[in-house]
Design a protein around this motif. Structure first.
Motif, PDB file in Angstrom:
ATOM      1  N   ARG A  28      -7.047  -1.830  -3.203  1.00  0.00           N
ATOM      2  CA  ARG A  28      -5.673  -1.919  -3.707  1.00  0.00           C
ATOM      3  C   ARG A  28      -5.663  -2.038  -5.236  1.00  0.00           C
ATOM      4  N   GLU A  31      -6.341   1.318  -6.907  1.00  0.00           N
ATOM      5  CA  GLU A  31      -5.129   2.149  -6.982  1.00  0.00           C
ATOM      6  C   GLU A  31      -4.221   1.661  -8.100  1.00  0.00           C
ATOM      7  N   SER A  79       6.363   2.053  -2.486  1.00  0.00           N
ATOM      8  CA  SER A  79       6.906   3.392  -2.662  1.00  0.00           C
ATOM      9  C   SER A  79       7.491   3.477  -4.069  1.00  0.00           C
ATOM     10  N   TYR A  89       2.402   4.099  -0.185  1.00  0.00           N
ATOM     11  CA  TYR A  89       1.130   3.547   0.269  1.00  0.00           C
ATOM     12  C   TYR A  89       1.379   2.562   1.390  1.00  0.00           C
ATOM     13  N   PHE A  91      -1.093  -0.341   3.379  1.00  0.00           N
ATOM     14  CA  PHE A  91      -2.385  -1.017   3.502  1.00  0.00           C
ATOM     15  C   PHE A  91      -2.408  -1.715   4.857  1.00  0.00           C
ATOM     16  N   SER A  97      -6.291   2.349   3.991  1.00  0.00           N
ATOM     17  CA  SER A  97      -5.171   2.593   3.084  1.00  0.00           C
ATOM     18  C   SER A  97      -4.748   4.041   3.272  1.00  0.00           C
ATOM     19  N   ASN A  99      -2.035   6.931   1.750  1.00  0.00           N
ATOM     20  CA  ASN A  99      -1.039   7.250   0.736  1.00  0.00           C
ATOM     21  C   ASN A  99      -0.447   8.620   1.021  1.00  0.00           C
TER      22      ASN A  99
END
Length: 154
Positions: A28, A31, A79, A89, A91, A97, A99
């Protein structure tokens, strides 16, 4: 309650129930760093129960495009729009994950990406359909990823 992901001091906040919480937190954070560096966007996540429309949109695309239903519970979602793309995304507790990159104009890129946290097995619902490439990340260790192109309109 929304949480701005810190990629300097990685935290498992919101992901504690995952058996690979630290690796998922690193994924996370990876990203979050990407979106901050590329678009100057602060990556903010919300518990999945507080933003069901994001989870429903991603779930619908997976079901309609590839007849995929993820078995693991969703923990967090986000979002946002950047550079003409709607990004979402999810999780999951398993360490997965997902996307969705959805170009807002016709002809723009539209795809679903899967990333697996270090230490998790490939979920059964994805194992026979996708091959996963490996990449190294300072924040997440080894990430395995795959994707498919979205053909429909969402």
């Amino acid at each position: 309650m929304p949480y701005a992901v810190d990629f300097v001091n990685v935290s498992t906040v919101g992901l504690e129930s995952s058996p690979v919480a630290e690796a998922l937190a690193g994924l996370r954070a990876n990203e979050a760093r990407y979106y901050k560096n590329k678009y100057d966007h602060v990556f903010t996540v919300t518990p999945a129960a507080e933003a069901p429309q994001v989870l429903e949109w991603v779930t619908r695309i997976l079901a309609e495009e590839r007849d995929i239903a993820i078995a693991s519970p969703a923990l967090e979602v986000t979002s946002f729009e950047v550079d003409g793309l709607r990004m979402a995304y999810v999780f999951y507790e398993s360490g997965l994950s997902i996307n969705v990159m959805y170009g807002l104009e016709d002809g723009k890129k539209r795809a679903v990406g899967f990333k697996l946290s270090q230490g998790m097995e490939v979920p059964e619902e994805l194992s026979t359909r996708f091959k996963f490439a490996r990449q190294k990340s300072k924040l997440a260790g080894e990430i395995r990823g795959s994707f498919f192109v979205i053909k429909g309109e969402y």
